[in-house]
Scaffold this active site. Structure first.
Site, mmCIF file in Angstrom:
data_model
loop_
_atom_site.group_PDB
_atom_site.id
_atom_site.type_symbol
_atom_site.label_atom_id
_atom_site.label_comp_id
_atom_site.label_asym_id
_atom_site.label_seq_id
_atom_site.Cartn_x
_atom_site.Cartn_y
_atom_site.Cartn_z
ATOM 1 N N LYS A 12 0.843 -1.205 0.000
ATOM 2 C CA LYS A 12 0.000 0.000 0.000
ATOM 3 C C LYS A 12 0.871 1.244 0.000
ATOM 4 O O LYS A 12 2.056 1.198 0.377
ATOM 5 C CB LYS A 12 -0.952 0.037 1.209
ATOM 6 C CG LYS A 12 -0.274 0.019 2.590
ATOM 7 C CD LYS A 12 0.099 1.391 3.135
ATOM 8 C CE LYS A 12 0.844 1.318 4.461
ATOM 9 N NZ LYS A 12 1.755 2.424 4.703
ATOM 10 N N ASP A 139 -1.896 -0.717 10.914
ATOM 11 C CA ASP A 139 -2.203 -0.786 9.476
ATOM 12 C C ASP A 139 -2.906 -2.073 9.074
ATOM 13 O O ASP A 139 -3.310 -2.244 7.934
ATOM 14 C CB ASP A 139 -0.890 -0.787 8.662
ATOM 15 C CG ASP A 139 -0.347 0.602 8.450
ATOM 16 O OD1 ASP A 139 -0.990 1.560 8.895
ATOM 17 O OD2 ASP A 139 0.733 0.708 7.842
HETATM 18 O O1 C5P Z 1 0.694 -0.119 15.522
HETATM 19 P P1 C5P Z 1 2.078 -0.393 15.076
HETATM 20 O O2 C5P Z 1 2.688 -1.559 15.785
HETATM 21 O O3 C5P Z 1 2.225 -0.457 13.612
HETATM 22 O O4 C5P Z 1 2.909 0.887 15.508
HETATM 23 C C1 C5P Z 1 4.285 0.910 15.770
HETATM 24 C C2 C5P Z 1 4.582 2.124 16.642
HETATM 25 O O5 C5P Z 1 4.273 3.329 15.946
HETATM 26 C C3 C5P Z 1 3.745 2.195 17.920
HETATM 27 O O6 C5P Z 1 4.343 1.511 18.965
HETATM 28 C C4 C5P Z 1 3.664 3.678 18.191
HETATM 29 O O7 C5P Z 1 4.850 4.105 18.828
HETATM 30 C C5 C5P Z 1 3.664 4.281 16.815
HETATM 31 N N1 C5P Z 1 2.310 4.624 16.336
HETATM 32 C C6 C5P Z 1 1.703 5.782 16.794
HETATM 33 N N2 C5P Z 1 0.453 6.120 16.332
HETATM 34 C C7 C5P Z 1 -0.181 5.339 15.439
HETATM 35 C C8 C5P Z 1 0.428 4.161 14.944
HETATM 36 C C9 C5P Z 1 1.687 3.832 15.418
HETATM 37 O O8 C5P Z 1 2.282 6.524 17.595
HETATM 38 N N3 C5P Z 1 -1.380 5.711 14.985
#
Ligand code: C5P
Length: 287
Positions: A12, A139
């Site tokens: 994506k 995501d």
């Molecule tokens: O959700 P995911 O594991 O992909 O996110 C990795 C890191 O990115 C999270 O631990 C967080 O620090 C940050 N993040 C965030 N806000 C989001 C998505 C991710 O701060 N909406």
């Protein structure tokens, strides 16, 4: 039940990525427009052999082939949610999507594993898949939906949008990334003003029939060129060679061009010789 389950796991890009505010739980509130691409990994899953994971394909390097792999963790999380005994899969991921580049390859592989297992495991309905997906990453839910979609909350509240007409997309993948990139990119944003919002909402209300990368928005461009010092000279070189503006893909560091169907070949050829991997692909419609 077939012995081998197979599926595509598409990449994506985010056509709009607004970061609105930092939440009390440490995540950030987003308003984003996701767009599925034709570029895909292949996922193969067996439930009848010895469990394990293999990773191959042109971008196998950088993808863990052990219990840390998100696709593997997705299978175990769904198994636990459904209370299934045994059921550890044998997974084979054939990587065509560059890892850690902002293209969502790892999240997409995991979502495809959930979709494939849902055809084999009774009780794995849509709402359970979404619930498990949201625990794996922000995501993840988008890849259960695909096509063009708006993501709000931390990205996990996904609403499908009408499919865009086909566009060409050229990806420029730099030969560098960093560990725990997404978290680091959000942390770097803390030193900057965030977005007032409105761009993704306007896009969702009236999706433009012709999208051009030059008109898109990504909040991470405020920090990507500090976090990746070699990215600014690379962008300059690509833009000079192609005569086109490029954007950051997700949390980067991949850059992309998007424009009319049929025009991507010229852009990709013009960028030959730039110090990055150039991949020509297209947008993909709703499933
Ligand atoms: O959700 P995911 O594991 O992909 O996110 C990795 C890191 O990115 C999270 O631990 C967080 O620090 C940050 N993040 C965030 N806000 C989001 C998505 C991710 O701060 N909406």
């Amino acid at each position: 039940m077939p012995e081998v389950l197979r599926g595509r796991a598409p990449a994506k890009v985010n056509l709009v990525l607004e970061v609105l505010r930092r939440r009390d739980d440490g995540y950030h509130e987003l308003d984003t427009i996701f767009q599925e691409l034709e570029l895909s990994d292949e996922v193969e899953l067996r439930l009848d052999g010895p469990p394990g994971i293999e990773v191959d394909g042109p971008f196998a390097n950088g993808t863990p082939a052990d219990a840390a792999n998100l696709a593997w963790r997705a299978a175990l999380a769904l198994r636990e949610r459904l209370g299934i005994a045994g059921g550890e899969p044998r997974l084979r991921l054939t990587k065509h999507i560059p890892p850690a580049g902002g293209l969502g390859g790892g999240a997409s592989d995991a979502a495809t594993v959930l979709r494939l297992l849902a055809t084999a495991w009774p009780g794995a309905n849509d709402s359970i898949l979404r619930e498990v997906a949201a625990t794996l990453g922000s995501d993840e839910v988008f890849f259960l939906v695909g096509g063009t979609a708006r993501g709000t909350g931390r990205g996990e509240r996904v609403t499908p949008l009408p499919a865009l007409p086909p566009h060409d997309v050229v990806l420029f993948v730099p030969p560098f990334s960093i560990e725990r990139k997404t978290g680091q990119m959000f942390a770097a944003l803390g030193r900057h003003a965030l977005d007032p919002g409105g761009i993704a909402g306007r896009f969702a209300q009236a999706p433009p029939p012709a999208v051009r990368s030059a008109g898109l928005h990504n909040a991470f461009e405020r920090v990507a060129f500090e976090v990746f010092p070699e990215l600014a000279p690379l962008r300059e070189r690509i833009e000079a060679a192609t005569g086109e503006q490029v954007r950051l893909a997700g949390a980067g560091p991949t850059l992309f061009w998007m424009g009319p169907a049929g025009a991507g070949g010229r852009v990709a050829r013009a960028a030959e010789g730039c110090p990055c991997t150039v991949i020509l692909t297209r947008t993909a419609g709703a499933r």
